[in-house]
Design a protein around this motif. Sequence first.
Motif, short mmCIF file in Angstrom:
data_model
loop_
_atom_site.label_atom_id
_atom_site.label_comp_id
_atom_site.label_asym_id
_atom_site.label_seq_id
_atom_site.Cartn_x
_atom_site.Cartn_y
_atom_site.Cartn_z
N ASP A 172 -13.97 42.19 23.21
CA ASP A 172 -13.48 43.52 22.85
C ASP A 172 -14.25 43.99 21.62
O ASP A 172 -14.07 43.46 20.52
N LYS A 224 -14.00 46.47 19.72
CA LYS A 224 -13.18 46.98 18.61
C LYS A 224 -12.65 45.83 17.76
O LYS A 224 -12.57 45.95 16.53
N GLN A 225 -12.28 44.73 18.40
CA GLN A 225 -11.78 43.59 17.62
C GLN A 225 -12.90 42.99 16.77
O GLN A 225 -12.67 42.52 15.66
N ALA A 258 -15.51 44.75 15.59
CA ALA A 258 -15.77 45.74 14.54
C ALA A 258 -14.68 45.70 13.47
O ALA A 258 -14.95 46.02 12.30
N ASN A 259 -13.46 45.31 13.84
CA ASN A 259 -12.38 45.21 12.86
C ASN A 259 -12.62 44.14 11.81
O ASN A 259 -11.98 44.14 10.76
N TYR A 263 -17.81 52.31 11.45
CA TYR A 263 -17.04 51.65 12.52
C TYR A 263 -17.54 52.02 13.92
O TYR A 263 -17.80 51.13 14.74
N PRO A 264 -17.75 53.32 14.23
CA PRO A 264 -18.21 53.65 15.58
C PRO A 264 -19.58 53.03 15.91
O PRO A 264 -19.81 52.60 17.04
N VAL A 303 -19.01 49.32 16.66
CA VAL A 303 -18.40 49.19 17.98
C VAL A 303 -19.47 49.40 19.06
O VAL A 303 -19.56 48.66 20.04
#
Length: 391
Positions: free
Chosen positions: A358, A360-361, A363-364, A384-385, A388
Motif C-alpha cells: 500500500d 500510502k502506508q 508514504a506515511n 506526500y503525493p 505515494v
Amino acid sequence: MKVASIAVALALFTTTSAFAPNGALPAVRIAQPTNALNEVVIVGRAPATSSRDSSLSLFGSRWRKARKFNAPAKAGGADITEKEVRALFELWNSALATGDSRIVASRYTKSPVLLPTVSDQPRTDFASVQDYFDAFLLKKPLGKILDGKINIGDGWASDSGIYEFTMGATGDVVKARYTYNYVKEDGIWKIQHHHSSVMPEEIAMGKPITKSEVRSLFSLWNNALATEDPKQVAARYAKNGVLLPTVSDTPRTDFASIEDYFVNFLKLKPQGEILESHVTIGMNTASDVGLYEFTLGASGKKVAGRYSFVYVYEDGEWKINHHHSSIMPEGIVTAEPITEKEVRGLFNLWNDALATKDPKQVANRYSKAGVLLPTVSDVPRTDYPGIVDYF
C-alpha cells in the motif's frame, strides 16, 4: 355469536389505533364466517415488532388504563379522575421511552403549543413538535414527577409541578418545571399545551457541581472516544465550543470541524487517563486543567500531554466550552531519547509498510517535509503525493 365477535374485533382494532401517530396502520379486513362455530375471523398482517408498533400498545401493560382515554367524550361533567390525569404523563413518558419522535408528537393535539425546555422556538404543529423531540430523544430521557398539582374542568384537565429527567445517554439528572393542559380530541385525552422550563434558581445562583463531578466529566468525553464515533465525541462540546487540538494547527469552532478532527484522531484508538488535575468552579462554569496520558490502541504507544477543559452548563447538561490540548514542551525543546537498536527498528517499520503493498502506508513513514531521492527515478520526491506516486 357472530355479532359479538365482530364487536370485540372492532373494539380491539379501534383501541389500538387510537395511539398511532399520523400515518397508515396495517390493513385489516373481516372475513365471512369460516368455522364450525360460525365465528368471524380477522384476516390481516400480523403486527410488526418495530419500536413504532410495539410502542403503540401503550404501550402493552397499560392497555386497560388506555381504554378509558380512548372512550368517546361524555356530555358535560368531569369524565376523568386525578389518578387518570397523572396517568397521562406516564403515557407521554412511555412514548419518550420508544425513542420515536413521531409517537411522542402523536400524544399532542392537532393544534398544540409546546414551549420546550431547551429551545426558544414555540412548537405549534405535529412537524415542529416532532422536530424538537428528534434532538431531545438522543439523550434517552426518562421522566419522573416529583411534585404536581392537578385541576379538572369540563372537558379539560391540567397537571403542573416539578419533574425530573434521567438522561440515559449521559447519566445526567435534570430537574425542571412543567405544565400540561389536556383536552379530549376525537374522544382521546391529548396534550393541548405543554410548557417546560429549567429551575430558575439554577440560572440565578448557578448549577451546583463538585470537584469530583467536574473530573468525572472527563470520563464522559473519554467514553465517547471509546465508541470510535466522531459524532459522539463532538456532541460532548458546547454549541459555541472551541477546540485547540493536539495534532492540528487549525482551531475547531463548530460541530462539523470538531467532528472532522476526531475522524482522524480516533483511528489511533486513543484512551485517556488524567495524571494531574486542578479544578476550579464558578457559576454555571467549571474548569479542569492538568496533565493526561493517552494509550493509542492502534500502536500501543503512550503519549502524554497538557490539557485545559472549560465546562459550561448548557441545555441541562455540562458541556465542553473550551478544550486546549498540547504535547509536553520539554519533549520538543530537548531531544527525544532513542537507542541504536531503536533506530535500526525504524527500518523494520518502513520495511513492514512495503510488505503491505500500500503506497500510502509507505508514504506515511515519511515526515511532513520529508525528501526521497529514489533508486529508480531521477525526480526528487518532496511531498506526500510525490512519495505515494513513486511507491
